[in-house]
Design a protein around this motif. Sequence first.
Motif, PDB file in Angstrom:
ATOM      1  N   ASN A 122     -32.963 -22.399   0.431  1.00 47.76           N
ATOM      2  CA  ASN A 122     -33.989 -23.459   0.851  1.00 47.76           C
ATOM      3  C   ASN A 122     -33.711 -24.435  -0.317  1.00 47.76           C
ATOM      4  O   ASN A 122     -34.115 -25.764   0.118  1.00 47.76           O
ATOM      5  N   SER A 123     -33.425 -23.982  -1.505  1.00 44.72           N
ATOM      6  CA  SER A 123     -32.980 -25.173  -2.535  1.00 44.72           C
ATOM      7  C   SER A 123     -31.774 -26.057  -2.128  1.00 44.72           C
ATOM      8  O   SER A 123     -31.874 -27.237  -2.253  1.00 44.72           O
ATOM      9  N   ILE A 124     -30.914 -25.426  -1.679  1.00 41.17           N
ATOM     10  CA  ILE A 124     -29.697 -26.017  -1.165  1.00 41.17           C
ATOM     11  C   ILE A 124     -29.910 -26.972  -0.083  1.00 41.17           C
ATOM     12  O   ILE A 124     -29.490 -27.953   0.201  1.00 41.17           O
ATOM     13  N   ASP A 125     -30.945 -26.396   0.996  1.00 47.29           N
ATOM     14  CA  ASP A 125     -31.113 -27.207   2.109  1.00 47.29           C
ATOM     15  C   ASP A 125     -32.178 -28.551   1.880  1.00 47.29           C
ATOM     16  O   ASP A 125     -31.786 -29.688   2.216  1.00 47.29           O
ATOM     17  N   ASN A 126     -32.893 -28.311   0.592  1.00 48.54           N
ATOM     18  CA  ASN A 126     -33.644 -29.402   0.147  1.00 48.54           C
ATOM     19  C   ASN A 126     -32.761 -30.350  -0.697  1.00 48.54           C
ATOM     20  O   ASN A 126     -32.810 -31.693  -0.266  1.00 48.54           O
ATOM     21  N   PHE A 127     -31.906 -29.871  -1.262  1.00 47.24           N
ATOM     22  CA  PHE A 127     -30.791 -30.793  -1.933  1.00 47.24           C
ATOM     23  C   PHE A 127     -30.100 -31.638  -1.036  1.00 47.24           C
ATOM     24  O   PHE A 127     -29.686 -32.859  -1.193  1.00 47.24           O
ATOM     25  N   GLU A 144     -24.963 -31.288 -10.473  1.00 56.97           N
ATOM     26  CA  GLU A 144     -24.464 -30.080 -11.487  1.00 56.97           C
ATOM     27  C   GLU A 144     -25.141 -28.904 -10.833  1.00 56.97           C
ATOM     28  O   GLU A 144     -24.760 -28.002 -10.508  1.00 56.97           O
ATOM     29  N   VAL A 145     -26.474 -29.348 -10.800  1.00 58.54           N
ATOM     30  CA  VAL A 145     -27.611 -28.077 -10.219  1.00 58.54           C
ATOM     31  C   VAL A 145     -27.334 -27.898  -8.850  1.00 58.54           C
ATOM     32  O   VAL A 145     -27.281 -26.565  -8.660  1.00 58.54           O
ATOM     33  N   PHE A 146     -27.000 -28.886  -8.103  1.00 58.12           N
ATOM     34  CA  PHE A 146     -26.641 -28.531  -6.644  1.00 58.12           C
ATOM     35  C   PHE A 146     -25.517 -27.728  -6.489  1.00 58.12           C
ATOM     36  O   PHE A 146     -25.590 -26.819  -5.882  1.00 58.12           O
ATOM     37  N   SER A 147     -24.584 -28.013  -7.157  1.00 54.36           N
ATOM     38  CA  SER A 147     -23.283 -27.178  -7.141  1.00 54.36           C
ATOM     39  C   SER A 147     -23.434 -25.843  -7.916  1.00 54.36           C
ATOM     40  O   SER A 147     -23.002 -24.786  -7.157  1.00 54.36           O
ATOM     41  N   SER A 148     -24.361 -25.622  -8.840  1.00 60.53           N
ATOM     42  CA  SER A 148     -24.381 -24.246  -9.243  1.00 60.53           C
ATOM     43  C   SER A 148     -25.187 -23.312  -8.449  1.00 60.53           C
ATOM     44  O   SER A 148     -25.103 -22.201  -8.594  1.00 60.53           O
ATOM     45  N   LEU A 149     -26.091 -23.819  -7.590  1.00 61.00           N
ATOM     46  CA  LEU A 149     -26.974 -23.167  -6.477  1.00 61.00           C
ATOM     47  C   LEU A 149     -25.976 -22.252  -5.624  1.00 61.00           C
ATOM     48  O   LEU A 149     -26.036 -21.249  -5.192  1.00 61.00           O
TER      49      LEU A 149
END
Length: 242
Positions: A122-127, A144-149
């Motif tokens: 869900n977080s990846i979709d939101n990003f 950076e956060v997006f990639s770490s997910l």
Amino acid sequence: MSKFEFNVTKTKNRSEIIHKKINEYKNISDQVYFDLKQSKNYWIDAASESFNSAASLDYNLLNSVVSSISSYQDSVDYFTDELQNIFTSKNYSSDNMDIIYDSFYIECCKSKLSNTKKFIDNSIDNFSTCIVPSEYEYMDTLNEVFSSLYYIKDDINNLVFDLNNTSNRIESLVTRCQSNVASITYNEVDNNISRGLWSLVSVMPIKDLNITNDKVNSIPSKIVKNDNTYIIKSSEEKSVVK
């Protein structure tokens, strides 16, 4: 579904002791039976055949019991070795390996990881749908956060795979060992003690002995054992044979 606590190192040590005791018993049993079989060479009467037959039946029965114990211990050894291999293949040390396994907790862990993965998806979709101005001061941090997910998602997938693999190998091992143990013939020994009836009988004289002194032959005597010396005593003379 399995649940057990198992110390690999202690089990291996105890197994060595058990195998040693089994071998000691086999050696003693074989020697005793060998000695019993020799009795028919110097015990000639109607009871000797029945005695040797009963001894043979007991010997075979006890051997089958020992065989069952050995088979059961071999199954324990197999479980111990294979369980150790499962964890050493995951880079765990075999020194004093103490394993507490509960498939219920494995399933709980997998369920929680699955839920965590949903939150990450869900977080990846939101990003992915989030529109952020390029001049936003924390843009690098967001990227950076997006990639770490994605890395976290991969780690979770690897962890779930590892849990499934380990759990499946353990459950398969337990099933195989249970099947092996179930196939072992169970032998039971009668605990009743066999008691033989016996009595002293006169020894028949052998007429062809080369005896030069008839007087000595007729003297009542008895043999007394004293350590390694046999003393032949009579009312008229005493001689010592070592």
